[in-house]
Design a protein around this motif. Structure first.
Motif, mmCIF file in Angstrom:
data_model
loop_
_atom_site.group_PDB
_atom_site.id
_atom_site.type_symbol
_atom_site.label_atom_id
_atom_site.label_comp_id
_atom_site.label_asym_id
_atom_site.label_seq_id
_atom_site.Cartn_x
_atom_site.Cartn_y
_atom_site.Cartn_z
ATOM 1 N N ASP A 1 -1.785 -54.511 23.618
ATOM 2 C CA ASP A 1 -0.456 -54.688 24.174
ATOM 3 C C ASP A 1 0.152 -55.890 24.077
ATOM 4 O O ASP A 1 1.058 -56.343 24.788
ATOM 5 N N GLN A 2 -0.354 -56.753 22.964
ATOM 6 C CA GLN A 2 0.265 -57.838 22.764
ATOM 7 C C GLN A 2 1.159 -57.760 21.667
ATOM 8 O O GLN A 2 1.186 -56.751 20.772
ATOM 9 N N THR A 3 2.239 -58.776 21.447
ATOM 10 C CA THR A 3 3.312 -58.941 20.428
ATOM 11 C C THR A 3 2.322 -59.590 19.359
ATOM 12 O O THR A 3 1.367 -60.129 19.604
ATOM 13 N N GLN A 4 3.020 -59.407 18.196
ATOM 14 C CA GLN A 4 2.562 -60.103 17.087
ATOM 15 C C GLN A 4 2.534 -61.649 17.103
ATOM 16 O O GLN A 4 1.533 -62.562 16.694
ATOM 17 N N GLN A 5 3.531 -62.065 17.694
ATOM 18 C CA GLN A 5 3.611 -63.380 18.057
ATOM 19 C C GLN A 5 2.133 -63.958 19.092
ATOM 20 O O GLN A 5 1.640 -65.057 18.901
ATOM 21 N N ILE B 1 -0.298 -62.246 19.332
ATOM 22 C CA ILE B 1 -1.657 -62.320 18.606
ATOM 23 C C ILE B 1 -1.990 -63.683 17.822
ATOM 24 O O ILE B 1 -3.169 -63.967 17.888
ATOM 25 N N PHE B 2 -1.031 -64.194 17.223
ATOM 26 C CA PHE B 2 -1.170 -65.529 16.452
ATOM 27 C C PHE B 2 -1.569 -66.403 17.367
ATOM 28 O O PHE B 2 -2.432 -67.177 17.216
ATOM 29 N N LEU B 3 -0.709 -66.778 18.646
ATOM 30 C CA LEU B 3 -0.949 -67.838 19.072
ATOM 31 C C LEU B 3 -1.932 -68.000 20.072
ATOM 32 O O LEU B 3 -2.672 -68.875 20.159
ATOM 33 N N LYS B 4 -2.522 -66.765 20.536
ATOM 34 C CA LYS B 4 -3.621 -66.510 21.259
ATOM 35 C C LYS B 4 -5.035 -66.605 20.451
ATOM 36 O O LYS B 4 -6.110 -66.260 20.844
ATOM 37 N N HIS B 5 -4.786 -66.442 18.999
ATOM 38 C CA HIS B 5 -6.155 -66.341 18.272
ATOM 39 C C HIS B 5 -6.927 -64.958 18.304
ATOM 40 O O HIS B 5 -7.928 -65.003 18.316
ATOM 41 N N THR B 6 -6.045 -63.907 18.948
ATOM 42 C CA THR B 6 -6.842 -62.661 19.289
ATOM 43 C C THR B 6 -7.728 -62.344 18.130
ATOM 44 O O THR B 6 -8.573 -61.817 18.502
ATOM 45 N N CYS C 1 -7.634 -63.290 7.458
ATOM 46 C CA CYS C 1 -6.093 -63.767 7.374
ATOM 47 C C CYS C 1 -5.544 -64.464 8.414
ATOM 48 O O CYS C 1 -4.469 -64.960 7.769
ATOM 49 N N PHE C 2 -6.180 -64.796 9.274
ATOM 50 C CA PHE C 2 -5.568 -65.921 10.028
ATOM 51 C C PHE C 2 -6.197 -67.273 9.998
ATOM 52 O O PHE C 2 -5.901 -68.062 10.845
ATOM 53 N N GLU C 3 -7.222 -67.570 9.058
ATOM 54 C CA GLU C 3 -7.776 -68.940 8.924
ATOM 55 C C GLU C 3 -6.608 -69.971 8.682
ATOM 56 O O GLU C 3 -5.565 -69.580 7.773
ATOM 57 N N GLN C 4 -6.513 -71.022 9.466
ATOM 58 C CA GLN C 4 -5.416 -72.058 9.388
ATOM 59 C C GLN C 4 -6.311 -73.190 9.052
ATOM 60 O O GLN C 4 -5.180 -73.949 8.417
ATOM 61 N N SER C 5 -7.485 -73.444 9.036
ATOM 62 C CA SER C 5 -7.980 -74.784 8.248
ATOM 63 C C SER C 5 -7.879 -74.945 6.996
ATOM 64 O O SER C 5 -8.102 -76.030 6.517
ATOM 65 N N LYS C 6 -7.878 -74.000 6.145
ATOM 66 C CA LYS C 6 -7.753 -73.881 4.705
ATOM 67 C C LYS C 6 -7.075 -72.542 4.333
ATOM 68 O O LYS C 6 -6.997 -71.558 5.159
ATOM 69 N N THR C 7 -6.981 -72.429 3.149
ATOM 70 C CA THR C 7 -6.390 -71.306 2.348
ATOM 71 C C THR C 7 -7.271 -70.120 2.414
ATOM 72 O O THR C 7 -8.358 -70.358 2.061
ATOM 73 N N PRO C 8 -6.833 -69.244 3.277
ATOM 74 C CA PRO C 8 -7.612 -68.118 3.218
ATOM 75 C C PRO C 8 -8.024 -67.214 2.091
ATOM 76 O O PRO C 8 -7.186 -67.436 0.996
ATOM 77 N N THR D 1 1.138 -56.387 9.249
ATOM 78 C CA THR D 1 1.019 -56.009 10.594
ATOM 79 C C THR D 1 -0.498 -56.570 11.456
ATOM 80 O O THR D 1 -1.249 -55.919 11.015
ATOM 81 N N TYR D 2 -0.110 -57.558 12.125
ATOM 82 C CA TYR D 2 -1.314 -58.247 12.654
ATOM 83 C C TYR D 2 -2.506 -57.557 13.264
ATOM 84 O O TYR D 2 -3.658 -57.585 13.135
ATOM 85 N N TRP D 3 -2.124 -56.324 14.023
ATOM 86 C CA TRP D 3 -3.198 -55.597 14.659
ATOM 87 C C TRP D 3 -4.178 -54.978 13.782
ATOM 88 O O TRP D 3 -5.128 -54.758 14.102
ATOM 89 N N TYR D 4 -3.839 -54.928 12.477
ATOM 90 C CA TYR D 4 -4.653 -54.226 11.551
ATOM 91 C C TYR D 4 -5.087 -55.240 10.452
ATOM 92 O O TYR D 4 -5.957 -54.643 9.773
ATOM 93 N N LEU D 5 -4.983 -56.305 10.499
ATOM 94 C CA LEU D 5 -5.357 -57.200 9.731
ATOM 95 C C LEU D 5 -7.018 -58.051 10.157
ATOM 96 O O LEU D 5 -6.938 -58.169 11.352
ATOM 97 N N PRO D 6 -7.807 -58.159 9.268
ATOM 98 C CA PRO D 6 -8.983 -59.014 9.626
ATOM 99 C C PRO D 6 -8.930 -60.412 10.085
ATOM 100 O O PRO D 6 -7.871 -61.024 9.504
ATOM 101 N N PRO D 7 -9.881 -61.062 10.489
ATOM 102 C CA PRO D 7 -9.856 -62.322 10.994
ATOM 103 C C PRO D 7 -9.709 -63.387 9.885
ATOM 104 O O PRO D 7 -8.848 -64.486 9.891
#
Length: 410
Positions: free
Chosen positions: A377-381, A383-388, A342-349, A334-340
């Motif tokens: 107020d954002q959707t999970q999508q 949050i992911f696309l805007k790198h919130t 977990c969203f690392e994309q340049s390498k395996t987190p 659940t993206y709102w509760y995960l730390p930064p």
């Protein structure tokens, strides 16, 4: 247990549960007559539309009437001031105000203040009705799901669990309140349904995931973690996990009814969550929950908070080192509760127990301020696309809050 005694207990449980079902449906009908109902609109697309009942309609009509009255008073006041201004051209305004004019000014102010008080009362009532409406909608859904369930006829499963009333349904699972005839206690039975239309590979993947969750959860024995007692197969497409029964609400429901908790209450809940996390981090092997959020914190009949749902949990092997373990299930959670991290994309987190500490902090913020600090107020999508979350460098606190500085930095 002797068959006669078992039969007597079963009959009593069934009788009580039938009464509870009748009372729940009667209460839902009574509340629906006040608050409203779901209408089915058939057209090109069948849709469900909520129609407010008389209680909400009357409140909305009252608010509309108060707004119109306020606008009328303000218009009269403006005309009165213009009239006095036209009369008093060239005369000092204060000196020219007669006693009657001053009294009339106070009358306008008094009437507007009275309207404001009535509006505040009506808005509070409206808020309470909206909370009731939310509870009613959830209860109506639960009743419909219970009526449609194949397990709603008080079956005894695995020769010991008497299925009573449906607690809730979501995704591929149903949760029933049940009674354990062997241990003589209430339990929560979570039914996992494998879709018969799935491929054999998908079925096996789902079953492996559920068994993995069971194998992790069954080893966790702590006051602030929901116990997992048992697992058994019902048919080729259905199996059941048996959990500790918590008769209270979950934290998500609590926050829907009371969006902002008093600071001390929030601290008590946080303390209990942290106790569970400390236990999970100090045991061998360590466990990361990875989906800690208000919906996964239950309260028992004594108000004790307990962490549940280990569907996304991770076992931390002893040899992972200080860098943590690789996150192989990126995108889950659940993206709102995960730390930064977990969203690392340049390498395996790589993650550690700090994931759960971050999630607990988000829950604490939510309890104190009625919203999540990042992407509320954002959707999970989005949050992911805007790198919130990746860009979540600083926590902002609402102005005017009475929360202590100690709580803010904890």
């Amino acid at each position: 247990m002797k068959p006669k005694r078992t039969e007597t207990i079963y009959d009593l449980l069934k009788s009580v549960s039938k009464v509870e079902r009748q009372e729940a449906r009667l209460k839902a009908r009574q509340n629906s007559s006040r608050l409203g109902n779901v209408l089915i609109r058939a057209g090109t697309v069948v849709s469900e539309i909520w129609e407010d009942g008389p209680a909400l309609k009357d409140l909305h009509a009252q608010l509309k009437q108060l707004q119109e009255t306020k606008e009328d008073i303000e218009q009269q006041h403006n005309l009165f001031k213009k009239k006095q201004s036209d009369k008093g051209d060239g005369i000092d305004a204060e000196a020219g105000l007669s006693e009657d004019i001053l009294i009339q000014e106070e009358i306008y102010k008094s009437r507007l203040a009275s309207i404001k008080r009535e509006e505040e009362i009506a808005l509070r009532e409206c808020h309470l009705y909206e909370l009731e409406k939310g509870r009613l909608i959830r209860e109506m859904k639960r009743i419909l799901d219970e009526d449609a369930s194949q397990f709603n006829n008080f079956q005894i499963l695995n020769h010991r669990y008497v299925f009573l009333n449906l607690l809730g349904k979501g995704g591929y699972s149903e949760v029933y309140k049940a009674f354990d005839l062997v241990e003589h206690r209430y339990v929560a039975c979570k039914l996992h349904g494998v879709n018969a239309q799935w491929s054999e590979e998908k079925k096996q993947s789902y079953i492996r995931h559920a068994i993995r969750e069971y194998n992790i959860h069954k080893t966790l024995v702590h006051r602030h973690i929901v116990r997992l007692w048992d697992i058994f197969k019902i048919d080729p497409n259905t199996f059941c996990t048996v959990l500790e029964f918590c008769s209270g609400k979950d934290l998500d429901d609590v926050l829907k009814e009371t969006p902002i908790l008093p600071e001390n209450e929030a601290k008590v809940v946080l303390f209990q969550i942290i106790k569970a996390l400390v236990y999970m981090n100090e045991r061998t092997p360590k466990v990361i929950h990875y989906d800690l959020k208000p919906g996964n914190v239950l309260f028992d009949e004594l108000g004790i908070a307990k962490v549940t749902d280990f569907g996304l949990s991770k076992i931390v092997e002893n040899d992972v080192g200080s860098q943590g373990m690789e996150l192989t299930s990126q995108g889950a959670g659940t993206y709102w509760y995960l730390p930064p991290e977990c969203f690392e994309q340049s390498k395996t987190p790589r993650i550690s127990s700090k994931v759960d500490v971050w999630s607990a902090g988000i829950c604490f913020y939510y309890m104190l301020f009625g919203r999540r600090p990042f992407g509320h107020d954002q959707t999970q999508q989005k949050i992911f696309l805007k790198h919130t979350i990746i860009n979540a460098y600083e926590v902002e606190f609402p102005s005017g809050s009475t929360v202590s500085n100690k709580a803010k930095v904890s």
